[in-house]
Design an enzyme around this catalytic site. Structure first.
Site, PDB file in Angstrom:
ATOM      1  N   THR A 113      -4.698   6.437   0.390  1.00  0.00           N
ATOM      2  CA  THR A 113      -5.931   7.209   0.447  1.00  0.00           C
ATOM      3  C   THR A 113      -5.940   8.330  -0.581  1.00  0.00           C
ATOM      4  OG1 THR A 113      -6.084   6.757   2.802  1.00  0.00           O
ATOM      5  CG2 THR A 113      -7.448   8.538   1.955  1.00  0.00           C
ATOM      6  N   TYR A 171       1.202   5.713  -0.507  1.00  0.00           N
ATOM      7  CA  TYR A 171       0.785   6.916   0.222  1.00  0.00           C
ATOM      8  C   TYR A 171       0.951   8.078  -0.756  1.00  0.00           C
ATOM      9  CZ  TYR A 171       0.836   9.810   4.594  1.00  0.00           C
ATOM     10  OH  TYR A 171       0.565  10.682   5.630  1.00  0.00           O
ATOM     11  N   ASP A 174       0.849  -1.187   0.000  1.00  0.00           N
ATOM     12  CA  ASP A 174       0.000   0.000   0.000  1.00  0.00           C
ATOM     13  C   ASP A 174       0.888   1.242   0.000  1.00  0.00           C
ATOM     14  OD1 ASP A 174      -2.441   1.347   0.004  1.00  0.00           O
ATOM     15  OD2 ASP A 174      -2.412   1.601   2.171  1.00  0.00           O
ATOM     16  N   ARG A 211       1.159  16.549  13.242  1.00  0.00           N
ATOM     17  CA  ARG A 211       2.319  17.429  13.475  1.00  0.00           C
ATOM     18  C   ARG A 211       1.904  18.882  13.238  1.00  0.00           C
ATOM     19  NH1 ARG A 211       4.075  13.226  10.422  1.00  0.00           N
ATOM     20  NH2 ARG A 211       3.996  14.466   8.507  1.00  0.00           N
ATOM     21  N   HIS A 241      -3.735  14.059   0.912  1.00  0.00           N
ATOM     22  CA  HIS A 241      -3.940  13.179   2.063  1.00  0.00           C
ATOM     23  C   HIS A 241      -2.754  13.259   3.018  1.00  0.00           C
ATOM     24  CE1 HIS A 241      -4.903   9.720   4.519  1.00  0.00           C
ATOM     25  NE2 HIS A 241      -3.768   9.117   4.160  1.00  0.00           N
ATOM     26  N   GLU A 282     -10.279   3.941   4.056  1.00  0.00           N
ATOM     27  CA  GLU A 282      -9.355   4.637   3.166  1.00  0.00           C
ATOM     28  C   GLU A 282      -9.787   4.323   1.734  1.00  0.00           C
ATOM     29  OE1 GLU A 282      -5.245   3.917   4.027  1.00  0.00           O
ATOM     30  OE2 GLU A 282      -5.311   5.179   5.816  1.00  0.00           O
ATOM     31  N   LYS A 287      -3.626  -2.192  10.344  1.00  0.00           N
ATOM     32  CA  LYS A 287      -3.983  -2.298   8.931  1.00  0.00           C
ATOM     33  C   LYS A 287      -4.265  -3.738   8.491  1.00  0.00           C
ATOM     34  CE  LYS A 287      -2.995   2.016   7.421  1.00  0.00           C
ATOM     35  NZ  LYS A 287      -3.882   2.867   6.599  1.00  0.00           N
TER      36      LYS A 287
END
Length: 405
Positions: free
Chosen positions: A338, A122, A120, A136, A127, A193, A247
Site C-alpha cells: 500500500t 510492504y 506483495d 499497536r 503505511h 490497497e 488476501k
C-alpha cells in the site's frame, strides 16, 4: 522530444503519447487475443504490424500474453520499443501501422501476462507506521525488522485479475474483539490497497540470486495494482504465519504495463535509509519513482497516494525476493504494498483513511463508508512525469464489489 508521425494526429500532451507506449493484450470484436501497445486512444496490433514490416520477431507478439516477449530479456525489450517508436514517428511507415490500429472502445482488454508467481511487499513507511499505530497503539509502530529488509508475503498468482473484473466479497472465519468465538460468513471489513505492480522478465535458476545492480535486467515494466483485503479475515488468521485467505481471493492489475524505459523521467532518489541496509541490499541501481495515484469510490475521489516517498527501491525488493535462491520466471509479479503519504488525504487504504472504521469517509452522494459495501466500484488511476515536462498515464485499475456467494 519524440514526436508522433503527423498522420497519427496525436496531441503532444496526450498521456499515452510516443514517450509512453504501454503494452497490453487485447482482442478486437470476433478476434483472438494478441499483444498490443496503446497509442493515444487506440491500440496497435504489434504482431500484425511487425509481420507487415517483415520483422522476424513478430511471433513473440502474436500470442495472448506478454510472456513470450518477457522471456526475451532486456536487450529485446529495448530493441522492440525502439522499433515501435520508429514505426510511429516515421511517416514512411504508415502503411505498416495504420491498418492495425484499433479504437480502444472497439476492443476487449485482457490480463496482459500470465502471472507466474506473485509477491506483495510492504514498502511504504507511512503505511506501515499507520497500520502499526492502529493495531499497536501502545507499542512501536514499526516492527524491529522493518528498516532492515523489504517485508513481503507470497500471494496467489491464480487470483490476479485484470482491471474491470468484478470482485466477489470473500467469505471466511473472523473473530471480533467482543466475539466469544470465531464466526463464519462474508467479510464485513473489505478494503482496498493502492499499489504499483512490477512485472518481471527473463529467468534465473533455482539457487541463484539477483543483486541490486542486476535487478533492472529483469524489471520489464510497471502496472497499477489493487490488493483487495478482507481485514477481518486477515486479523484473525495472520498470527503466526501472515496473510492468507484475507488476501488471496483477488488482486487486480491494470490492463497496461508501462515499460521501465518510459519511467526514466519519474526516477528520483530514495528518501534515505537509516540504518544502512546489509550489503546485498546496497548498490548503485537504487531509485524511487515520482508517481501520483488517485483513488475513487463510486466516483468520489477519496485519496491521492504518492509513490514518491516509498522507503525501498524496486531493485531492493527484487534482490531480497531472490536472496534465498528463489528463481525468477517470465511473468513474475511483485507489488509495492500500500502506498501512503504523510497526510490523511494521501492514505492508500480504507483501514488508514477511516482509522479502522472509527472515522468514516463521506461520498458525494452523502453516504459514508468505513469499509466497502456491495455495489461499490473502486477505481485507481495514476500519472508520472514524462520527458521535457510532460506527463504519462498509467491507465486505471478498477473493480466492483459483488455480494458473497
Amino acid at each position: 522530444m519524440t514526436v508522433a508521425a503527423d498522420w497519427l494526429q496525436l496531441p503532444s500532451d496526450h498521456l499515452f503519447g510516443v514517450s509512453n507506449l504501454p503494452y497490453g493484450v487485447f482482442s478486437p470484436r470476433d478476434g483472438e487475443a494478441r499483444v498490443g501497445c496503446r497509442v493515444g486512444d487506440r491500440v496497435l496490433d504489434l504482431g500484425a504490424a511487425a509481420e507487415a514490416a517483415g520483422m522476424e520477431s513478430a511471433l513473440v507478439w502474436q500470442t495472448g500474453t506478454l510472456n513470450a516477449f518477457l522471456a526475451e530479456g532486456r536487450s529485446a525489450w529495448a530493441a522492440g520499443r525502439a522499433w515501435i517508436v520508429e514505426m510511429l514517428t516515421n511517416d514512411t511507415r504508415r502503411g505498416c501501422v495504420e491498418p492495425f490500429l484499433y479504437d480502444l472502445d472497439a476492443v476487449t482488454l485482457h490480463l496482459p501476462f500470465e502471472v507466474a508467481d506473485y509477491v506483495d511487499f510492504y514498502a511504504s513507511e507511512q503505511h506501515a507506521t499507520n497500520v502499526g499505530s492502529i493495531f499497536r497503539p501502545d507499542g512501536d509502530a514499526l516492527t524491529p525488522n522493518w528498516k532492515h529488509l523489504p517485508i513481503g508475503y507470497h500471494g496467489r498468482a491464480g487470483t490476479v485479475v485484470v482491471s474491470g473484473t468484478d470482485i466477489v466479497r470473500p467469505t471466511g472465519q473472523r473473530k471480533g474483539p467482543q466475539d466469544p468465538a470465531p464466526v463464519f460468513g462474508p467479510s464485513v471489513r473489505l478494503d482496498i490497497e493502492a499499489e504499483l505492480g512490477f512485472v518481471v522478465g527473463d529467468s534465473t535458476q533455482v539457487g541463484t540470486r539477483v543483486g541490486v545492480d542486476q535487478a533492472e535486467d529483469h524489471l520489464f515494466g510497471m502496472t497499477l495494482f489493487n490488493d483487495w483485503s478482507a481485514r477481518d479475515i486477515q486479523a484473525w488468521e495472520y498470527v503466526p504465519l501472515g496473510p492468507f485467505l484475507g488476501k488471496s481471493f483477488a488482486s487486480s492489475v491494470g490492463a497496461w504495463v508501462v515499460p521501465m524505459e518510459a519511467l526514466a523521467a519519474a526516477r528520483v532518489d530514495l528518501p534515505g535509509q537509516d540504518p544502512q541496509p546489509l550489503d546485498y541490499l546496497r548498490g548503485s541501481a537504487l531509485f524511487g519513482l515520482d508517481i501520483s495515484l488517485e483513488v475513487a469510490i463510486n466516483g468520489t475521489v477519496v485519496s491521492h497516494p504518492p509513490y514518491l516517498d516509498m522507503y525501498w527501491s524496486p531493485t531492493q525488493m527484487l534482490a531480497h525476493l531472490t536472496v534465498n535462491g528463489a528463481s525468477l520466471r517470465p511473468g513474475d509479479l511483485f507489488a509495492s504494498g500500500t502506498i501512503s503519504g504523510h497526510d490523511k488525504g494521501e492514505r492508500g487504504s480504507l483501514l488508514e483513511l477511516t482509522w479502522a472504521g472509527q472515522e468514516p469517509i463521506t461520498l458525494k452522494d452523502g453516504t459514508t463508508r468505513a469499509f466497502l459495501e456491495d455495489g461499490d466500484t473502486v477505481t485507481i488511476t495514476g500519472t508520472a512525469p514524462g520527458p521535457h515536462g510532460t506527463r504519462i498515464g498509467l491507465g486505471e485499475v478498477t473493480g466492483t464489489i459483488l455480494p458473497a456467494r
